[in-house]
Design a protein around this motif. Structure first.
Motif: not given
Length: 146
Positions: A5-34
């Motif tokens: 997943i590639w969360p946009r860094l134009s969103q609030p930091a808490d949202d980026v962390v939430e997306v990454a934690r969701h990816a971590d908990a649900t079996g995604w392989d990577g979180v990449w940022v621009a």
């Protein structure tokens, strides 16, 4: 198949962390940022779109997640000193338990270079400098003395 997943860094930091934690908990392989400081006036948002700083976000994700791989899509060699990149990468790799994937690139976004007063050389020169950048980063990360 590996999914990332590639969360946009134009969103609030808490949202980026939430997306990454969701990816971590649900079996995604990577979180990449621009690694951009602003939008490009096109597909990456308006030029006045503020962005979270990529290396700071990755430091936060290193400790906010447990399993997922993390990394920059690429860090721009035109504005990231290779010794600083190597030191940062080693630190975040340790903080993440070895999950950092280091993406490096030659740089391309003209408007952010202009805004920050950083030269963006022609492509040929940029690629040559990028080769040097890679050699320095690799040596700093793999050799006892560089």
């Amino acid at each position: 198949m590996r999914l990332s997943i590639w969360p946009r860094l134009s969103q609030p930091a808490d949202d980026v962390v939430e997306v990454a934690r969701h990816a971590d908990a649900t079996g995604w392989d990577g979180v990449w940022v621009a690694d951009h400081f602003m939008g490009d006036g096109g597909g990456f948002g308006a030029e006045d779109t503020p962005m979270l700083e990529a290396t700071a976000v990755l430091g936060a994700l290193a400790t906010a997640t447990e399993r997922v791989r993390i990394g920059p899509l690429v860090l721009g060699a035109t504005y990231r000193h290779p010794a600083v990149v190597a030191s940062w990468a080693a630190s975040v790799d340790h903080l993440s338990g070895g999950r950092l994937v280091l993406g490096l690139g030659a740089g391309w976004q003209q408007n952010e270079h202009d805004q920050y007063g950083i030269e963006l050389p022609p492509v040929g020169e940029r690629v040559a400098r990028f080769g040097e950048h890679l050699a320095v980063v690799r040596s700093l990360l793999t050799e006892p003395r560089t």
